[in-house]
Design an enzyme around this catalytic site. Structure first.
Site, PDB file in Angstrom:
ATOM      1  N   THR A  23       0.801  -1.223   0.000  1.00 30.57           N
ATOM      2  CA  THR A  23       0.000   0.000   0.000  1.00 30.57           C
ATOM      3  C   THR A  23       0.834   1.274   0.000  1.00 30.57           C
ATOM      4  O   THR A  23       0.286   2.372  -0.076  1.00 30.57           O
ATOM      5  CB  THR A  23      -0.962   0.036   1.214  1.00 30.57           C
ATOM      6  OG1 THR A  23      -0.189   0.028   2.425  1.00 30.57           O
ATOM      7  CG2 THR A  23      -1.882  -1.165   1.206  1.00 30.57           C
ATOM      8  N   TYR A 167      16.336  -4.069  14.444  1.00 31.30           N
ATOM      9  CA  TYR A 167      15.917  -4.057  13.036  1.00 31.30           C
ATOM     10  C   TYR A 167      16.885  -4.903  12.195  1.00 31.30           C
ATOM     11  O   TYR A 167      16.467  -5.744  11.395  1.00 31.30           O
ATOM     12  CB  TYR A 167      15.882  -2.608  12.543  1.00 31.30           C
ATOM     13  CG  TYR A 167      15.482  -2.439  11.091  1.00 31.30           C
ATOM     14  CD1 TYR A 167      14.181  -2.679  10.671  1.00 31.30           C
ATOM     15  CD2 TYR A 167      16.414  -2.031  10.133  1.00 31.30           C
ATOM     16  CE1 TYR A 167      13.809  -2.515   9.339  1.00 31.30           C
ATOM     17  CE2 TYR A 167      16.046  -1.857   8.803  1.00 31.30           C
ATOM     18  CZ  TYR A 167      14.751  -2.101   8.406  1.00 31.30           C
ATOM     19  OH  TYR A 167      14.386  -1.944   7.094  1.00 31.30           O
TER      20      TYR A 167
END
Ligand SMILES: NC(=O)c1ccc[n+]([C@@H]2O[C@H](COP(=O)([O-])OP(=O)(O)OC[C@H]3O[C@@H](n4cnc5c(N)ncnc54)[C@H](OP(=O)(O)O)[C@@H]3O)[C@@H](O)[C@H]2O)c1
Length: 267
Positions: A23, A167
């Site tokens: 998206t 991360y």
């Protein structure tokens, strides 16, 4: 904006491609790219409004009735197994198979190791590692023999970055998963590669690199600019195509030379 006239329009004719996190950013750019080359594209994301917006934009950009019908948007969180079931059920019902999987959905959070909470640890591991792992596992019954998987890792796999212990570890996990999956899925001739983007100007980038910091950051990039989502989309399309049929278990760094080359001005 992609110039649809310049692309080979047949590489993905009749191919079915799933893009998680389709998206915004690189996922949305890859959806555009594959649609422009003939694919049917399934995009996902957690936020219903962003999903509807993205699907609406794609249908506006590809207004031909035939192209608009090649877009399926399914809401879901890759960290949630029930959502992944809903997603694969929707793909099974509409298409019955998959030819391309871009396991792209991910989130970034940066903090010194001393400040990382257990909640942040679980959140990032659940989305960036568990999410990719089970997206692949649950897609396997749908993936056709000879299909292609591309996993979105990161340049942080190749370089220690301050504040990125968590991360980077999640991206290291999927980087390793790429090679192991290439071995595991070899009986079905499913190719598995990863991309490791450098600084790419997406909403995630803008949330983490302030305007003031950008001149110093871009000075570390030999190409002299940040990457665009289309730079990644082009590479994912290549790795997913027949042209890359002998590329397997590889990681492609797409970082403008940041890791490989020190810009002359910095020397
Ligand atoms: N931007 C960079 O410089 C950079 C560099 C290296 C690697 N990457 C990696 O590239 C990938 C794409 O990042 P981007 O920069 O394009 O980010 P972005 O613009 O923030 O897009 C992330 C997409 O993932 C979706 N998403 C996030 N968490 C999800 C979840 N749990 N389940 C399903 N969808 C989820 C988002 O939609 P919702 O929020 O609505 O779910 C959105 O569609 C990530 O894996 C990121 O780690 C980015």
């Amino acid at each position: 904006m992609l110039n649809l006239m310049t692309h080979n329009t047949s590489r993905f004719d009749d191919k079915i491609a799933l893009i998680t996190g389709g998206t915004s950013g690189m996922g949305l750019a890859t959806a555009r790219r594959l649609l422009s080359e003939g694919a049917h594209v399934i995009v996902t994301g957690r936020d219903k409004d962003r999903l509807d917006d993205a699907a609406g934009h794609l249908r506006t950009e590809f207004p031909q009735a035939e192209a608009a019908q090649r877009i399926l948007a399914v809401r879901g969180d890759v960290a949630n197994r029930a959502d992944l079931d809903t997603l694969t059920d929707a793909i099974r019902t509409r298409y019955g198979r998959l030819d391309v999987l871009f396991a792209n959905a991910g989130v970034a959070e940066f903090a010194p190791v001393a400040d990382v909470t257990e909640e942040a640890f679980d959140r990032l591991v659940n989305i960036n590692f568990k999410g990719v792992y089970f997206t692949v596992q649950q897609s396997l019954p749908l993936l056709s023999d000879g299909s292609a998987i591309v996993i979105n890792a990161s340049v942080v796999v190749h370089k220690g970055v301050p504040g990125a212990t968590l991360y980077s570890a999640t991206k290291g996990a999927v980087h390793n998963l790429t090679r192991t999956l290439a071995a595991d899925l070899s009986p079905r001739r499913i190719r598995v590669n990863s991309v490791s983007p450098g600084y790419i100007t997406t909403p995630m980038f803008h949330a983490n690199v302030s305007l003031e910091a950008q001149p110093a950051v871009v000075a570390t990039v030999a190409a002299g600019r940040f990457g665009a989502p289309d730079d990644i989309a082009a590479a994912v399309a290549f790795l997913s195509s027949q042209e890359a049929s002998y590329i397997n278990g590889q990681d492609l760094l797409i970082d403008g030379g940041m890791i490989a080359a020190t810009p002359a001005a910095m020397h």
